[in-house]
Design an enzyme around this catalytic site. Structure first.
Site, PDB file in Angstrom:
ATOM      1  N   THR A  60       0.917  -1.113  -0.081  1.00  0.00           N
ATOM      2  CA  THR A  60       0.000   0.017   0.027  1.00  0.00           C
ATOM      3  C   THR A  60       0.896   1.276   0.185  1.00  0.00           C
ATOM      4  OG1 THR A  60      -1.398  -1.453   1.149  1.00  0.00           O
ATOM      5  CG2 THR A  60      -1.883   1.113   1.125  1.00  0.00           C
ATOM      6  N   CYS A  61       1.843   1.190   0.734  1.00  0.00           N
ATOM      7  CA  CYS A  61       2.725   2.478   1.028  1.00  0.00           C
ATOM      8  C   CYS A  61       3.519   2.757  -0.261  1.00  0.00           C
ATOM      9  CB  CYS A  61       3.758   2.267   1.899  1.00  0.00           C
ATOM     10  SG  CYS A  61       3.129   1.788   3.492  1.00  0.00           S
ATOM     11  N   THR A  62       3.807   1.553  -1.197  1.00  0.00           N
ATOM     12  CA  THR A  62       4.515   1.877  -2.258  1.00  0.00           C
ATOM     13  C   THR A  62       3.617   2.050  -3.357  1.00  0.00           C
ATOM     14  OG1 THR A  62       6.133   0.226  -1.529  1.00  0.00           O
ATOM     15  CG2 THR A  62       6.506   0.675  -3.862  1.00  0.00           C
TER      16      THR A  62
END
Ligand code: BEZ
Length: 170
Positions: A60-62
């Site tokens: 999700t962060c990437t």
């Protein structure tokens, strides 16, 4: 009778603690590692949107959370605000992350966990095999004081911590 409710965890009105930070920053091509950056100087006389996230290279962060801030970075700049990421990762990992995403936003590399613990912005992600991490949140930090907070209180991402949400509130 009024009950005293102790203020724990990240909260509006909280001030940034004094400590040495490790920062990675750069442009779309190349990031540099800077050690022993005084937190008071770093946050002083600035408006910073601090973006807590569980870790570089997690899906999700990437895939969405950090890329949305990168995409909207010019809009934050127009409002006189700097976007700064924060994760419990070592600087070498966050340098790769920044370069891979062609990020051009700096990251606080909290490999020691000291900063995340001091501002009480952690979450236990042992169940995901990540251990103790920075949880997902955005905070507007004005001259070292948190004035707005959008806290997911965990690792999941909803509209709460999205770039466009805090941009709209500025
Ligand atoms: C993520 O996709 O960002 C994520 C996955 C597992 C744990 C924490 C974060």
């Amino acid at each position: 009778m009024l009950k005293f409710i102790p203020k724990r965890f990240l909260h509006v009105g909280q001030t940034i603690p004094q400590m040495n930070l490790t920062i990675v920053s750069g442009n779309e091509q190349k990031y540099n590692i800077e050690k022993s950056v005084d937190s008071i100087k770093f946050f002083g006389n600035k408006k910073i949107v601090l973006v807590g996230f569980p870790g570089a290279f997690t899906p999700t962060c990437t895939g969405s959370h950090i890329p949305e801030f990168i995409k909207l970075n010019d809009k934050f700049k127009e409002k006189g605000v700097e976007v700064v990421g924060l994760a419990i990762n070592d600087p070498f990992v966050l340098k790769e992350f920044g370069e891979e995403l062609q990020a051009s936003i700096p990251f606080i590399c909290d490999g020691t966990m000291n900063f995340t613990k001091a501002i009480e912005a952690g979450v236990d992600l042992t169940a995901h095999a990540l251990g103790f991490r920075t949880r997902r949140f955005t905070a507007l930090v004005e001259n070292g004081t948190i004035t707005q907070l959008n806290d997911e209180k965990g690792a999941t991402m909803s509209d709460v911590s999205k770039a466009e949400t805090i941009l709209r509130l500025l």
